[in-house]
Design a protein around this motif. Structure first.
Motif, mmCIF file in Angstrom:
data_model
loop_
_atom_site.group_PDB
_atom_site.id
_atom_site.type_symbol
_atom_site.label_atom_id
_atom_site.label_comp_id
_atom_site.label_asym_id
_atom_site.label_seq_id
_atom_site.Cartn_x
_atom_site.Cartn_y
_atom_site.Cartn_z
ATOM 1 N N PHE A 488 0.868 -1.183 0.000
ATOM 2 C CA PHE A 488 0.000 0.000 0.000
ATOM 3 C C PHE A 488 0.902 1.230 0.000
ATOM 4 N N TRP A 489 0.706 2.070 -1.008
ATOM 5 C CA TRP A 489 1.512 3.280 -1.163
ATOM 6 C C TRP A 489 0.561 4.470 -1.134
ATOM 7 N N PHE A 490 0.823 5.395 -0.232
ATOM 8 C CA PHE A 490 -0.104 6.508 -0.017
ATOM 9 C C PHE A 490 0.702 7.735 0.375
ATOM 10 N N GLY A 491 0.140 8.895 0.109
ATOM 11 C CA GLY A 491 0.831 10.133 0.456
ATOM 12 C C GLY A 491 0.391 11.282 -0.424
ATOM 13 N N ASP A 492 1.146 12.346 -0.316
ATOM 14 C CA ASP A 492 0.928 13.534 -1.143
ATOM 15 C C ASP A 492 1.820 13.387 -2.372
ATOM 16 N N PHE A 493 1.251 12.820 -3.444
ATOM 17 C CA PHE A 493 2.011 12.593 -4.674
ATOM 18 C C PHE A 493 2.138 13.858 -5.517
ATOM 19 N N ASN A 494 1.334 14.860 -5.219
ATOM 20 C CA ASN A 494 1.415 16.182 -5.852
ATOM 21 C C ASN A 494 1.093 16.170 -7.341
ATOM 22 N N PHE A 495 0.431 15.136 -7.838
ATOM 23 C CA PHE A 495 -0.012 15.163 -9.236
ATOM 24 C C PHE A 495 -1.238 16.062 -9.350
ATOM 25 N N ARG A 496 -1.285 16.867 -10.384
ATOM 26 C CA ARG A 496 -2.310 17.902 -10.527
ATOM 27 C C ARG A 496 -3.252 17.596 -11.686
ATOM 28 N N LEU A 497 -4.216 18.495 -11.860
ATOM 29 C CA LEU A 497 -5.136 18.432 -12.997
ATOM 30 C C LEU A 497 -4.617 19.359 -14.095
ATOM 31 N N ASN A 498 -4.450 18.827 -15.278
ATOM 32 C CA ASN A 498 -3.957 19.625 -16.418
ATOM 33 C C ASN A 498 -5.100 20.439 -17.015
ATOM 34 N N LYS A 499 -5.612 21.350 -16.203
ATOM 35 C CA LYS A 499 -6.698 22.205 -16.676
ATOM 36 C C LYS A 499 -6.672 23.486 -15.858
ATOM 37 N N ASP A 500 -7.162 24.562 -16.456
ATOM 38 C CA ASP A 500 -7.149 25.847 -15.769
ATOM 39 C C ASP A 500 -8.198 25.872 -14.662
ATOM 40 N N ARG A 501 -8.065 26.835 -13.794
ATOM 41 C CA ARG A 501 -8.926 26.930 -12.613
ATOM 42 C C ARG A 501 -10.388 27.164 -12.989
ATOM 43 N N GLU A 502 -10.643 27.980 -13.977
ATOM 44 C CA GLU A 502 -12.022 28.292 -14.344
ATOM 45 C C GLU A 502 -12.768 27.047 -14.833
ATOM 46 N N THR A 503 -12.104 26.253 -15.639
ATOM 47 C CA THR A 503 -12.759 25.047 -16.154
ATOM 48 C C THR A 503 -13.054 24.061 -15.032
ATOM 49 N N VAL A 504 -12.090 23.922 -14.147
ATOM 50 C CA VAL A 504 -12.298 22.998 -13.028
ATOM 51 C C VAL A 504 -13.431 23.488 -12.137
ATOM 52 N N ASP A 505 -13.488 24.782 -11.852
ATOM 53 C CA ASP A 505 -14.568 25.310 -11.019
ATOM 54 C C ASP A 505 -15.925 25.122 -11.678
ATOM 55 N N SER A 506 -15.991 25.285 -12.975
ATOM 56 C CA SER A 506 -17.268 25.117 -13.661
ATOM 57 C C SER A 506 -17.746 23.664 -13.597
ATOM 58 N N ILE A 507 -16.818 22.737 -13.716
ATOM 59 C CA ILE A 507 -17.213 21.318 -13.623
ATOM 60 C C ILE A 507 -17.690 20.992 -12.211
ATOM 61 N N LEU A 508 -17.003 21.502 -11.189
ATOM 62 C CA LEU A 508 -17.408 21.235 -9.820
ATOM 63 C C LEU A 508 -18.748 21.884 -9.491
ATOM 64 N N ASN A 509 -19.008 23.062 -10.049
ATOM 65 C CA ASN A 509 -20.265 23.746 -9.768
ATOM 66 C C ASN A 509 -21.437 23.141 -10.523
ATOM 67 N N GLN A 510 -21.174 22.498 -11.646
ATOM 68 C CA GLN A 510 -22.261 21.885 -12.411
ATOM 69 C C GLN A 510 -22.907 20.730 -11.644
ATOM 70 N N ASN A 511 -22.095 19.944 -11.026
ATOM 71 C CA ASN A 511 -22.621 18.775 -10.308
ATOM 72 C C ASN A 511 -21.988 18.717 -8.927
ATOM 73 N N PRO A 512 -22.633 19.319 -7.950
ATOM 74 C CA PRO A 512 -22.053 19.287 -6.603
ATOM 75 C C PRO A 512 -22.158 17.920 -5.922
ATOM 76 N N GLU A 513 -22.834 16.961 -6.531
ATOM 77 C CA GLU A 513 -22.992 15.628 -5.938
ATOM 78 C C GLU A 513 -21.784 14.743 -6.231
ATOM 79 N N THR A 514 -20.624 15.364 -6.368
ATOM 80 C CA THR A 514 -19.332 14.670 -6.501
ATOM 81 C C THR A 514 -19.289 13.712 -7.682
ATOM 82 N N ASP A 515 -19.840 14.099 -8.803
ATOM 83 C CA ASP A 515 -19.621 13.345 -10.035
ATOM 84 C C ASP A 515 -18.380 13.939 -10.691
ATOM 85 N N VAL A 516 -17.237 13.328 -10.416
ATOM 86 C CA VAL A 516 -15.958 13.913 -10.781
ATOM 87 C C VAL A 516 -15.316 13.178 -11.948
ATOM 88 N N SER A 517 -16.073 12.420 -12.677
ATOM 89 C CA SER A 517 -15.491 11.661 -13.787
ATOM 90 C C SER A 517 -14.915 12.584 -14.856
#
Length: 659
Positions: A488-517
């Motif tokens: 089991f390997w766990f920790g702060d791997f620091n891998f990020r999302l290759n997308k700008d902040r605005e796009t990520v915020d819009s996806i999170l605001n569209q579906n607040p029920e944690t549909d993060v696919s």
């Protein structure tokens, strides 16, 4: 038909005798005033009515028994119950009374003087099966004895061809003792209760198959399993000591009906305990330094494993949290360590921390306080501000090997070791475990640096050291993760999302029920693992929670500073196994209620298959942090007392007094 002396012939008077050799009693008291009624049968056998003769009742009794039991049944003789009081239709004459009195006295004397004729006739069925049938007309009682093969006395076959009694009253007494000897073994305690015969107790010819413990629940049934070398202890103790109850229970409990059934007696278990009995010879011989995989009594063997884990699966809680070096710890860790989704706590808790708080001991005390007295800290290690703590149920510490750890530093120039890896390994029963917590290089575009951190970690971690590899043929010297069964390997791997902040915020605001696919399409770690450039052979459970980084401290909003960092899944838990389907992910989530850091804790619940092992490995011998355990329990008690006092004060303050 009468005898030469004028007395009626005892055609149906079969006499029974007690097992102790007492006086013979007449079973046909009614015969003196009532003539027997004949019924013509195909074989010429005489039958009688009210009461039924012994021969007829014996035929009915033997018909009820299966053929295979007739030759194997064991019949025990006991004192029969007296017959019913006869209903006399007429008064017996003085001659009849004197004849009966004399016959009873005569037969009792012969039974005392001649033991050969008054034997208990045990095994008369086997002897009778070898006796040839006697042809000719005989008396009804003697005919019944011949039909049922009950010639236990050699003199019983000396009847005349016409079946008549040729002697005086002495022959009658002798014949009565012979008949009673013949029927004494078969008709064990046979009495006419309401005119119906009672079947004697039959012992089985071969031992019955073993029965399962008669308990209600599956948990108790498995917890009550015992070692096979203790199964015969009941018979041994009964022979040696004359008692069959367990060492912690008393025979009086069995006699008073306090034990539910014979299961606790057969297994030699205490009525009030689930612990197994231990033989003195086992205490002398066992050393737990060597043992076969399936040996009886092996500490890490299959029997011990099945007793604690019948399905051979354990529950493991793995968590990672970047504490951002905050001194302030959360007030309550229950939602983090003891989520309410699974109804039961896990068997093992492994918590890894990056950028841990300055007071590491305080953090461990808080963990012990939250988990409570059922758990003990098996081991803890640190590498700079990387912490890892392993807690296990206190009754499982005996099945762990020695715990080993190793560290790797990935940032050499830094005086404070904030980036690197910490690994802890041990063997539980026969399954080896490796837990690694890491903090990789930060930065949105530093994917290659993070991959270098991974490669350096798997090459530089020198584990295991003293604990042997459970499967060295599948190990690689260049990859530490191949040298263990479950990793089991766990920790702060620091891998990020290759997308700008605005796009990520819009996806999170569209579906607040944690549909993060939609967000995972841009995840760097997911794409790198699919290429095989990092975490080779590892898997990750499906993600259904929101990004764990980066939050404003104390709030649920993502970074609102001038940097406007993009929310990302930096905190992850991945796993791999040597054997397919050994690890099953039950839950993978975050803990949004803890807001003391810019990271949210991430945890995963697993069901892991465990295999039996050998006793020839270095054992931890029940070692744990005792001081931490005592401090954590005292803290827990103090917290409970404070809660009660606060509730009491609140109730008293709500009462108003009116003057």
């Amino acid at each position: 038909m009468s005898t030469p002396n004028g007395f009626p012939q005892h055609s149906g008077a079969c006499v029974t005798q007690s097992a102790g050799g007492g006086a013979v009693q007449d079973l046909h008291a009614k015969k003196a005033g009532k003539a027997a009624k004949k019924e013509a049968g195909g074989d010429g056998v005489l039958t009688f009515e009210d009461p039924p003769s012994v021969g007829t009742s014996l035929n009915e009794t033997l018909k009820l028994l299966p053929d295979e039991l007739k030759a194997n049944m064991k019949i025990k003789s006991v004192t029969p119950r007296p017959p019913r009081k006869p209903r006399l239709e007429r008064a017996a004459s003085l001659d009849e009374k004197s004849w009966r009195r004399w016959r009873r006295f005569r037969t009792s004397q012969e039974s005392l003087t001649d033991p050969n004729e008054t034997s208990s006739s045990n095994g008369s069925l086997q002897e009778a099966s070898l006796s040839p049938p006697v042809r000719g007309r005989v008396s009804p009682c003697h005919r019944c004895c011949q039909q049922n093969s009950l010639h236990s006395s050699p003199d019983a076959s000396e009847a005349s061809p016409m079946g008549k009694s040729r002697g005086g009253t002495s022959d009658l007494g002798k014949r009565a003792s012979e008949i009673s000897s013949a029927f004494g073994g078969l008709l064990r305690g046979k009495a006419f209760a309401g005119g119906k015969p009672r079947l004697s107790q039959i012992m089985p010819a071969r031992p019955l198959p073993p029965m399962e413990l008669n308990v209600a629940s599956h948990t108790l049934r498995t917890a009550n399993r015992i070692d096979s070398d203790c199964m015969d202890y009941r018979h041994y103790s009964q022979h040696k000591f004359g008692r069959v109850s367990g060492s912690l229970s008393d025979t009086r409990l069995h006699g008073n009906g306090m034990v539910y059934d014979n299961c606790s007696t057969d297994s030699m278990k205490s009525t009030f305990s689930l612990l197994n009995p231990i033989r003195s010879k086992d205490v002398r011989s066992r050393s737990y330094l060597e043992g076969s995989l399936l040996a009886n009594g092996a500490l890490l063997g299959a029997e011990e494993l099945s007793k604690y884990f019948p399905d051979r699966n354990i529950g493991i809680f793995v968590a990672t949290w970047n504490m951002q070096g905050q001194k302030e710890l959360p007030v309550n860790l229950d939602d983090f360590l003891l989520p309410t989704d699974p109804d039961y706590a896990q068997d093992m808790y492994v918590i890894g921390v990056q950028e841990g708080c300055p007071d590491r001991r305080e953090w461990e005390i808080r963990l012990q306080e939250t988990l409570g007295p059922h758990y003990v800290m098996l081991y803890s290690a640190a590498h700079g501000v990387l912490y890892m703590s392993v807690f296990i149920r206190r009754d499982l510490i005996w099945f762990c090997s020695e715990v080993e750890y190793a560290t790797v530093t990935t940032r050499i120039v830094s005086q404070i070791k904030t980036k690197g890896a910490l690994g802890i390994c041990f063997t539980f029963f026969g399954t080896s475990f490796l837990f690694i917590t890491s903090h990789f290089t930060s930065g949105d575009s530093k994917v290659n640096e993070r991959k270098l951190d991974y490669n350096k970690t798997i090459q530089a971690l020198t584990l295991p050291k003293n604990v042997p590899d459970t499967n060295p043929y599948r190990s690689s010297s260049s990859d530490v993760t191949t040298r263990f069964d479950e990793v089991f390997w766990f920790g702060d791997f620091n891998f990020r999302l290759n997308k700008d902040r605005e796009t990520v915020d819009s996806i999170l605001n569209q579906n607040p029920e944690t549909d993060v696919s939609k967000l995972l399409v841009y995840d760097q770690l997911t794409s790198e693992m699919s290429r095989g450039s990092i975490f080779k052979g590892f898997q990750e459970a499906d993600i259904h929670f929101r990004p764990s980084y980066k939050f404003d401290i104390g709030k649920d909003s993502y970074d609102t500073t001038s940097k406007q960092r993009t929310p990302s899944y930096t905190d992850r838990v991945v796993y791999r196994s040597r054997y397919r389907d050994d690890i099953h992910a039950v839950k993978y989530s975050s803990c949004p209620v803890i807001k003391t850091s810019d990271h949210r804790p991430v945890f995963a619940l697993f069901r892991v298959k465990v295999r039996p092992g050998r006793d020839n490995i270095p054992l931890a011998a029940g070692q744990f942090d005792r001081d931490l355990y005592l401090i954590g329990i005292k803290r827990r008690i103090t917290r409970e007392l404070q809660k009660r006092q606060e509730q009491k004060d609140q109730k008293s303050s709500s009462v108003c007094s009116i003057s």
